[in-house]
Design a protein around this motif. Structure first.
Motif, mmCIF file in Angstrom:
data_model
loop_
_atom_site.group_PDB
_atom_site.id
_atom_site.type_symbol
_atom_site.label_atom_id
_atom_site.label_comp_id
_atom_site.label_asym_id
_atom_site.label_seq_id
_atom_site.Cartn_x
_atom_site.Cartn_y
_atom_site.Cartn_z
ATOM 1 N N VAL A 146 31.817 69.701 3.696
ATOM 2 C CA VAL A 146 31.796 68.234 3.591
ATOM 3 C C VAL A 146 31.297 67.782 2.218
ATOM 4 C CG1 VAL A 146 31.546 67.848 6.067
ATOM 5 C CG2 VAL A 146 29.496 68.128 4.659
ATOM 6 N N ASN A 147 31.322 68.703 1.235
ATOM 7 C CA ASN A 147 30.828 68.344 -0.095
ATOM 8 C C ASN A 147 31.825 67.517 -0.905
ATOM 9 O OD1 ASN A 147 28.387 69.534 0.319
ATOM 10 N ND2 ASN A 147 28.730 71.305 -0.993
ATOM 11 N N PHE A 148 33.013 67.323 -0.391
ATOM 12 C CA PHE A 148 33.972 66.410 -1.010
ATOM 13 C C PHE A 148 34.454 65.462 0.076
ATOM 14 C CE2 PHE A 148 38.181 64.945 -2.247
ATOM 15 C CZ PHE A 148 37.973 64.563 -3.570
ATOM 16 N N GLY A 149 34.062 64.195 -0.057
ATOM 17 C CA GLY A 149 34.493 63.193 0.911
ATOM 18 C C GLY A 149 33.628 63.091 2.147
ATOM 19 N N GLY A 150 32.552 63.870 2.214
ATOM 20 C CA GLY A 150 31.653 63.785 3.357
ATOM 21 C C GLY A 150 30.662 62.644 3.222
ATOM 22 N N THR A 151 29.806 62.507 4.217
ATOM 23 C CA THR A 151 28.845 61.405 4.247
ATOM 24 C C THR A 151 27.445 61.944 4.505
ATOM 25 O OG1 THR A 151 30.522 59.887 5.105
ATOM 26 C CG2 THR A 151 28.222 59.229 5.381
ATOM 27 N N VAL A 152 26.505 61.521 3.668
ATOM 28 C CA VAL A 152 25.091 61.862 3.832
ATOM 29 C C VAL A 152 24.334 60.594 4.182
ATOM 30 C CG1 VAL A 152 22.995 62.677 2.685
ATOM 31 C CG2 VAL A 152 25.178 63.826 2.258
ATOM 32 N N GLY A 153 23.509 60.661 5.218
ATOM 33 C CA GLY A 153 22.683 59.535 5.619
ATOM 34 C C GLY A 153 21.235 59.772 5.245
ATOM 35 N N VAL A 154 20.655 58.849 4.495
ATOM 36 C CA VAL A 154 19.261 58.935 4.052
ATOM 37 C C VAL A 154 18.434 57.982 4.909
ATOM 38 C CG1 VAL A 154 17.669 58.657 2.119
ATOM 39 C CG2 VAL A 154 20.005 59.483 1.708
ATOM 40 N N VAL A 155 17.552 58.534 5.716
ATOM 41 C CA VAL A 155 16.709 57.718 6.603
ATOM 42 C C VAL A 155 15.375 57.488 5.919
ATOM 43 C CG1 VAL A 155 15.634 57.533 8.873
ATOM 44 C CG2 VAL A 155 17.858 58.671 8.626
ATOM 45 N N GLY A 156 15.204 56.300 5.374
ATOM 46 C CA GLY A 156 13.973 55.955 4.681
ATOM 47 C C GLY A 156 14.149 56.028 3.177
ATOM 48 N N LEU A 157 14.161 54.876 2.507
ATOM 49 C CA LEU A 157 14.270 54.852 1.047
ATOM 50 C C LEU A 157 12.865 54.818 0.436
ATOM 51 C CD1 LEU A 157 17.367 52.535 0.630
ATOM 52 C CD2 LEU A 157 17.220 54.984 0.128
ATOM 53 N N SER A 158 12.123 55.844 0.763
ATOM 54 C CA SER A 158 10.791 56.058 0.203
ATOM 55 C C SER A 158 10.944 56.578 -1.219
ATOM 56 C CB SER A 158 10.062 57.085 1.056
ATOM 57 O OG SER A 158 10.810 58.306 1.077
ATOM 58 N N ARG A 159 9.827 57.008 -1.834
ATOM 59 C CA ARG A 159 9.933 57.626 -3.159
ATOM 60 C C ARG A 159 10.932 58.775 -3.138
ATOM 61 N NH1 ARG A 159 4.329 56.849 -2.698
ATOM 62 N NH2 ARG A 159 3.389 55.545 -4.328
ATOM 63 N N VAL A 160 10.787 59.633 -2.130
ATOM 64 C CA VAL A 160 11.669 60.790 -2.057
ATOM 65 C C VAL A 160 13.084 60.347 -1.696
ATOM 66 C CG1 VAL A 160 12.106 62.995 -0.924
ATOM 67 C CG2 VAL A 160 9.753 62.317 -1.432
ATOM 68 N N GLY A 161 13.203 59.458 -0.717
ATOM 69 C CA GLY A 161 14.526 58.999 -0.299
ATOM 70 C C GLY A 161 15.310 58.379 -1.440
ATOM 71 N N ARG A 162 14.634 57.592 -2.268
ATOM 72 C CA ARG A 162 15.310 56.984 -3.421
ATOM 73 C C ARG A 162 15.740 58.048 -4.426
ATOM 74 N NH1 ARG A 162 13.901 51.206 -4.334
ATOM 75 N NH2 ARG A 162 12.985 50.471 -2.389
ATOM 76 N N ARG A 163 14.898 59.035 -4.633
ATOM 77 C CA ARG A 163 15.264 60.113 -5.555
ATOM 78 C C ARG A 163 16.457 60.899 -5.032
ATOM 79 N NH1 ARG A 163 12.551 61.745 -9.876
ATOM 80 N NH2 ARG A 163 10.565 60.718 -10.364
ATOM 81 N N VAL A 164 16.448 61.181 -3.740
ATOM 82 C CA VAL A 164 17.566 61.912 -3.155
ATOM 83 C C VAL A 164 18.857 61.118 -3.331
ATOM 84 C CG1 VAL A 164 18.567 62.750 -0.989
ATOM 85 C CG2 VAL A 164 16.158 63.218 -1.529
ATOM 86 N N ALA A 165 18.804 59.813 -3.054
ATOM 87 C CA ALA A 165 19.986 58.972 -3.231
ATOM 88 C C ALA A 165 20.478 59.032 -4.672
ATOM 89 C CB ALA A 165 19.673 57.537 -2.826
ATOM 90 N N GLY A 166 19.550 58.999 -5.626
ATOM 91 C CA GLY A 166 19.935 59.072 -7.028
ATOM 92 C C GLY A 166 20.535 60.414 -7.401
ATOM 93 N N LEU A 167 19.973 61.493 -6.869
ATOM 94 C CA LEU A 167 20.481 62.825 -7.170
ATOM 95 C C LEU A 167 21.870 63.064 -6.582
ATOM 96 C CD1 LEU A 167 17.236 64.961 -6.648
ATOM 97 C CD2 LEU A 167 18.356 64.435 -8.829
ATOM 98 N N LEU A 168 22.192 62.347 -5.521
ATOM 99 C CA LEU A 168 23.498 62.512 -4.885
ATOM 100 C C LEU A 168 24.615 61.756 -5.604
ATOM 101 C CD1 LEU A 168 22.470 62.266 -1.130
ATOM 102 C CD2 LEU A 168 23.481 64.266 -2.235
ATOM 103 N N ARG A 169 24.261 60.878 -6.523
ATOM 104 C CA ARG A 169 25.255 60.029 -7.175
ATOM 105 C C ARG A 169 26.388 60.800 -7.858
ATOM 106 N NH1 ARG A 169 22.370 54.840 -10.143
ATOM 107 N NH2 ARG A 169 21.950 53.636 -8.257
ATOM 108 N N PRO A 170 26.110 61.912 -8.564
ATOM 109 C CA PRO A 170 27.209 62.583 -9.277
ATOM 110 C C PRO A 170 28.225 63.276 -8.368
ATOM 111 C CG PRO A 170 25.058 63.206 -10.178
ATOM 112 C CD PRO A 170 24.814 62.539 -8.871
ATOM 113 N N PHE A 171 27.917 63.372 -7.081
ATOM 114 C CA PHE A 171 28.781 64.144 -6.188
ATOM 115 C C PHE A 171 29.747 63.228 -5.434
ATOM 116 C CE2 PHE A 171 24.794 66.388 -6.813
ATOM 117 C CZ PHE A 171 25.252 67.615 -7.278
#
Length: 342
Positions: free
Chosen positions: A159-184
């Motif tokens: 699912v690394n192309f066209g899949g969906t990741v759900g981030v539960v909680g936009l905490s410090r870590v959650g926001r970083r994870v969302a940012g790190l996922l942007r290039p994919f």
């Protein structure tokens, strides 16, 4: 770094274990510590109730704490009449600083921002490996001892192309994870009751209700705080919303998941769970989490370890530098935020 004059250096005491101190402060960082603060002997204590510790507290202006620090309660505050600040070389301060410190106006800072970096990196790596189904291929290859065969057909598509990741909680870590996922090439959903759609859009995520996130996501990663209202946030009903072959990643707090319900769902082969945190922690040796197919346990390693802990020391030393030069703190903890942060 500009070394403050001797009369501007605050008196400091480290309250942490020898192991924590050795991990945090290598030789250059110890030199910087002594350049920024006046530190008498003993420089470090592991408890704050003995007569020698109380004697040291009498003149202390800054307490530097870390993982495994003793509780900072009313007795400690009473013994430290000159105390101005508690600089914590770790994440959450909720478990070791009592209400009296906030009432007295003592500055509290945290290295949570620095500790969020390795947690987000660990989470990203886990998402990408699970999205590629790499662990399942490794298990199949080891079990069958052949690179081809019917075992491969039992592994769901990547699912690394066209899949969906759900981030539960936009905490410090959650926001970083969302940012790190942007290039994919992955759609990122998020659920957080304290975030509005405009803020979510700036992070490049679609804000949805938790139930919708669970239904739509191939991989769900948890970054919510441990609060009464988040206890078993993913209960049997919500785990049942996850699609077939979904993956759940938890680097936040073990209590967010109903472990009994998770075991039942993973035993049926409907999902996988990668748990770096559990409830309780550590787990009893007979916990079914160890033996349930599809559940992978790591012993709370996502946060700073080994050289990564130097980020935490640097964060504390930066705060000490600001304090010594009369500048505002970089990462103060807002008392009001304790109601909703980890």
């Amino acid at each position: 770094m500009t070394t403050p004059p001797d009369d501007a250096r605050p008196t400091a005491l480290l309250a942490m274990s020898r192991t924590t101190f050795d991990d945090l402060f290598d030789a250059p960082r110890r030199d910087r510590l002594h350049a920024l603060a006046a530190i008498a002997a003993p420089a470090r204590v592991e408890e704050l109730s003995s007569p020698p510790a109380i004697t040291r507290l009498h003149d202390v202006e800054v307490l530097i704490t870390g993982w495994g620090t003793p509780a900072l309660n009313a007795d400690v505050l009473a013994a430290a009449p000159r105390l101005r600040a508690v600089l914590h070389a770790g994440g959450s301060v909720k478990g070791h600083i009592s209400q009296e410190f906030w009432d007295a106006g003592v500055l509290v800072t945290s290295a949570a921002e620095a500790n969020a970096i390795p947690v987000a990196e660990f989470t990203l790596a886990t998402i990408l490996l699970e999205g590629k189904r790499s662990p399942r291929y490794a298990e199949g290859y080891a079990g069958e001892r052949t690179a081809s065969g019917r075992w491969r057909s039992r592994i769901p598509p990547s699912v690394n192309f066209g899949g969906t990741v759900g981030v539960v909680g936009l905490s410090r870590v959650g926001r970083r994870v969302a940012g790190l996922l942007r290039p994919f090439d992955i759609e990122v959903l998020a659920s957080d009751p304290l975030v509005d759609p405009r803020q979510a859009a700036l992070l490049g995520v679609e804000l949805v209700e938790l139930d919708e996130l669970l239904v739509r996501s191939d991989i769900v990663t948890l970054h919510a705080p441990e609060l009464p209202e988040t206890h078993h946030l993913l209960d049997a009903r919500r785990l049942g919303l996850l699609r077939q072959d979904a993956v759940l990643v938890n680097t936040a707090r073990g209590s967010l998941i109903d472990a009994e319900a998770l075991v039942a769902r993973c035993r049926d082969g409907r999902m996988r769970a990668i748990l770096d945190v559990t409830d309780p922690e550590p787990l009893p040796s007979d916990s079914p989490l160890f033996t349930t197919p599809g559940i992978v346990l790591t012993p709370h390693i996502a946060g700073a370890m080994h050289p990564e802990t130097h980020r935490l020391a640097d964060a504390v030393l930066d705060e000490l530098d600001h304090l010594a030069h009369g500048r505002p703190p970089r990462h103060p903890v807002d008392r009001r935020s304790l109601e909703y942060i980890a």
